[in-house]
Motif scaffolding. Structure first.
Motif, PDB file in Angstrom:
ATOM      1  N   THR A 114       0.831  -1.202   0.000  1.00 28.89           N
ATOM      2  CA  THR A 114       0.000   0.000   0.000  1.00 28.89           C
ATOM      3  C   THR A 114       0.865   1.251   0.000  1.00 28.89           C
ATOM      4  OG1 THR A 114      -1.791  -1.156   1.123  1.00 28.89           O
ATOM      5  CG2 THR A 114      -1.781   1.257   1.270  1.00 28.89           C
ATOM      6  N   GLU A 115       1.874   1.277   0.850  1.00 26.83           N
ATOM      7  CA  GLU A 115       2.761   2.437   0.932  1.00 26.83           C
ATOM      8  C   GLU A 115       3.510   2.649  -0.384  1.00 26.83           C
ATOM      9  OE1 GLU A 115       6.115   4.317   3.946  1.00 26.83           O
ATOM     10  OE2 GLU A 115       5.411   2.261   4.247  1.00 26.83           O
ATOM     11  N   PHE A 116       3.988   1.558  -0.978  1.00 26.71           N
ATOM     12  CA  PHE A 116       4.715   1.629  -2.252  1.00 26.71           C
ATOM     13  C   PHE A 116       3.816   2.154  -3.367  1.00 26.71           C
ATOM     14  CE2 PHE A 116       6.211  -0.616  -6.165  1.00 26.71           C
ATOM     15  CZ  PHE A 116       7.408   0.067  -6.318  1.00 26.71           C
ATOM     16  N   VAL A 117       2.627   1.599  -3.494  1.00 28.37           N
ATOM     17  CA  VAL A 117       1.695   2.015  -4.548  1.00 28.37           C
ATOM     18  C   VAL A 117       1.295   3.484  -4.358  1.00 28.37           C
ATOM     19  CG1 VAL A 117      -0.611   1.645  -5.515  1.00 28.37           C
ATOM     20  CG2 VAL A 117       0.863  -0.314  -5.024  1.00 28.37           C
ATOM     21  N   GLU A 118       1.004   3.887  -3.134  1.00 31.48           N
ATOM     22  CA  GLU A 118       0.629   5.274  -2.873  1.00 31.48           C
ATOM     23  C   GLU A 118       1.771   6.229  -3.208  1.00 31.48           C
ATOM     24  OE1 GLU A 118      -0.749   5.356   1.171  1.00 31.48           O
ATOM     25  OE2 GLU A 118      -2.705   4.510   0.636  1.00 31.48           O
ATOM     26  N   LEU A 119       2.982   5.853  -2.843  1.00 36.49           N
ATOM     27  CA  LEU A 119       4.141   6.684  -3.149  1.00 36.49           C
ATOM     28  C   LEU A 119       4.358   6.779  -4.658  1.00 36.49           C
ATOM     29  CD1 LEU A 119       6.456   8.381  -2.104  1.00 36.49           C
ATOM     30  CD2 LEU A 119       7.778   6.284  -1.816  1.00 36.49           C
ATOM     31  N   CYS A 120       4.195   5.691  -5.349  1.00 31.70           N
ATOM     32  CA  CYS A 120       4.313   5.714  -6.811  1.00 31.70           C
ATOM     33  C   CYS A 120       3.287   6.669  -7.415  1.00 31.70           C
ATOM     34  CB  CYS A 120       4.139   4.310  -7.396  1.00 31.70           C
ATOM     35  SG  CYS A 120       5.544   3.222  -7.114  1.00 31.70           S
ATOM     36  N   GLU A 121       2.061   6.611  -6.921  1.00 30.26           N
ATOM     37  CA  GLU A 121       1.009   7.501  -7.424  1.00 30.26           C
ATOM     38  C   GLU A 121       1.366   8.964  -7.160  1.00 30.26           C
ATOM     39  OE1 GLU A 121      -2.595   6.085  -5.625  1.00 30.26           O
ATOM     40  OE2 GLU A 121      -2.712   4.351  -6.973  1.00 30.26           O
ATOM     41  N   GLU A 122       1.891   9.247  -5.980  1.00 27.61           N
ATOM     42  CA  GLU A 122       2.300  10.621  -5.649  1.00 27.61           C
ATOM     43  C   GLU A 122       3.411  11.099  -6.579  1.00 27.61           C
ATOM     44  OE1 GLU A 122       3.337  11.086  -1.515  1.00 27.61           O
ATOM     45  OE2 GLU A 122       1.488  10.068  -0.874  1.00 27.61           O
ATOM     46  N   LEU A 123       4.258  10.178  -7.006  1.00 26.63           N
ATOM     47  CA  LEU A 123       5.379  10.512  -7.887  1.00 26.63           C
ATOM     48  C   LEU A 123       5.006  10.394  -9.361  1.00 26.63           C
ATOM     49  CD1 LEU A 123       8.186   8.690  -5.875  1.00 26.63           C
ATOM     50  CD2 LEU A 123       7.762  11.161  -6.009  1.00 26.63           C
ATOM     51  N   ASP A 124       3.722  10.185  -9.640  1.00 25.74           N
ATOM     52  CA  ASP A 124       3.189  10.082 -10.999  1.00 25.74           C
ATOM     53  C   ASP A 124       3.877   8.981 -11.810  1.00 25.74           C
ATOM     54  OD1 ASP A 124       1.406  10.796 -13.000  1.00 25.74           O
ATOM     55  OD2 ASP A 124       2.839  12.188 -13.926  1.00 25.74           O
ATOM     56  N   THR A 125       3.994   7.825 -11.193  1.00 25.95           N
ATOM     57  CA  THR A 125       4.539   6.650 -11.856  1.00 25.95           C
ATOM     58  C   THR A 125       3.695   5.454 -11.437  1.00 25.95           C
ATOM     59  OG1 THR A 125       6.585   5.424 -12.323  1.00 25.95           O
ATOM     60  CG2 THR A 125       6.269   6.183 -10.044  1.00 25.95           C
ATOM     61  N   SER A 126       4.023   4.296 -11.954  1.00 25.19           N
ATOM     62  CA  SER A 126       3.276   3.098 -11.552  1.00 25.19           C
ATOM     63  C   SER A 126       4.212   2.149 -10.806  1.00 25.19           C
ATOM     64  CB  SER A 126       2.693   2.390 -12.770  1.00 25.19           C
ATOM     65  OG  SER A 126       3.726   1.807 -13.539  1.00 25.19           O
ATOM     66  N   ALA A 127       3.618   1.305 -10.001  1.00 26.62           N
ATOM     67  CA  ALA A 127       4.406   0.318  -9.267  1.00 26.62           C
ATOM     68  C   ALA A 127       5.129  -0.610 -10.238  1.00 26.62           C
ATOM     69  CB  ALA A 127       3.500  -0.467  -8.320  1.00 26.62           C
ATOM     70  N   ALA A 128       4.437  -1.044 -11.281  1.00 28.07           N
ATOM     71  CA  ALA A 128       5.046  -1.946 -12.258  1.00 28.07           C
ATOM     72  C   ALA A 128       6.248  -1.290 -12.936  1.00 28.07           C
ATOM     73  CB  ALA A 128       4.016  -2.360 -13.302  1.00 28.07           C
ATOM     74  N   ARG A 129       6.109  -0.035 -13.309  1.00 28.69           N
ATOM     75  CA  ARG A 129       7.210   0.685 -13.955  1.00 28.69           C
ATOM     76  C   ARG A 129       8.421   0.748 -13.035  1.00 28.69           C
ATOM     77  NH1 ARG A 129       5.042   5.912 -15.250  1.00 28.69           N
ATOM     78  NH2 ARG A 129       4.140   4.868 -17.054  1.00 28.69           N
ATOM     79  N   GLU A 130       8.194   1.020 -11.761  1.00 28.32           N
ATOM     80  CA  GLU A 130       9.301   1.134 -10.810  1.00 28.32           C
ATOM     81  C   GLU A 130       9.961  -0.210 -10.546  1.00 28.32           C
ATOM     82  OE1 GLU A 130      10.674   4.002 -10.044  1.00 28.32           O
ATOM     83  OE2 GLU A 130       9.121   4.847 -11.318  1.00 28.32           O
ATOM     84  N   VAL A 131       9.176  -1.274 -10.500  1.00 29.95           N
ATOM     85  CA  VAL A 131       9.745  -2.615 -10.315  1.00 29.95           C
ATOM     86  C   VAL A 131      10.586  -2.983 -11.538  1.00 29.95           C
ATOM     87  CG1 VAL A 131       9.223  -5.068 -10.068  1.00 29.95           C
ATOM     88  CG2 VAL A 131       7.991  -3.382  -8.693  1.00 29.95           C
ATOM     89  N   ARG A 132      10.084  -2.702 -12.741  1.00 26.68           N
ATOM     90  CA  ARG A 132      10.859  -2.972 -13.961  1.00 26.68           C
ATOM     91  C   ARG A 132      12.147  -2.164 -13.968  1.00 26.68           C
ATOM     92  NH1 ARG A 132       5.621  -2.924 -16.351  1.00 26.68           N
ATOM     93  NH2 ARG A 132       5.925  -0.761 -16.975  1.00 26.68           N
ATOM     94  N   ARG A 133      12.073  -0.891 -13.549  1.00 28.56           N
ATOM     95  CA  ARG A 133      13.260  -0.046 -13.492  1.00 28.56           C
ATOM     96  C   ARG A 133      14.286  -0.622 -12.511  1.00 28.56           C
ATOM     97  NH1 ARG A 133      15.088   4.436 -10.609  1.00 28.56           N
ATOM     98  NH2 ARG A 133      13.233   4.468  -9.326  1.00 28.56           N
ATOM     99  N   PHE A 134      13.800  -1.076 -11.352  1.00 27.62           N
ATOM    100  CA  PHE A 134      14.688  -1.688 -10.373  1.00 27.62           C
ATOM    101  C   PHE A 134      15.385  -2.912 -10.965  1.00 27.62           C
ATOM    102  CE2 PHE A 134      15.304  -5.220  -7.469  1.00 27.62           C
ATOM    103  CZ  PHE A 134      16.289  -4.688  -6.654  1.00 27.62           C
ATOM    104  N   ILE A 135      14.627  -3.759 -11.634  1.00 28.99           N
ATOM    105  CA  ILE A 135      15.188  -4.978 -12.214  1.00 28.99           C
ATOM    106  C   ILE A 135      16.253  -4.638 -13.247  1.00 28.99           C
ATOM    107  CG2 ILE A 135      14.665  -6.986 -13.677  1.00 28.99           C
ATOM    108  CD1 ILE A 135      11.950  -7.144 -12.142  1.00 28.99           C
TER     109      ILE A 135
END
Length: 55
Positions: free
Chosen positions: A23-44
């Motif tokens: 929940t915290e991760f998804v909310e933070l992603c939304e605040e940063l105008d990105t998606s959780a999936a995009r950030e996970v792919r970027r991390f990988i």
């Protein structure tokens, strides 16, 4: 390296995490105008690039 936008996304990775962390991760992603999936792919991609050098 190929343009990453032209690569098809044809696989899934299921990750089990704590509800509160998700929940915290998804909310933070939304605040940063990105998606959780995009950030996970970027991390990988970053993880692969950084650690490929060590092999």
């Amino acid at each position: 390296m190929e343009n990453t936008k032209s690569k098809k996304k044809n696989s899934q990775l299921i990750v089990r995490i704590n509800d509160m962390e998700r929940t915290e991760f998804v909310e933070l992603c939304e605040e940063l105008d990105t998606s959780a999936a995009r950030e996970v792919r970027r991390f990988i991609r970053c993880f692969i690039a950084e650690n490929k050098k060590q092999i």
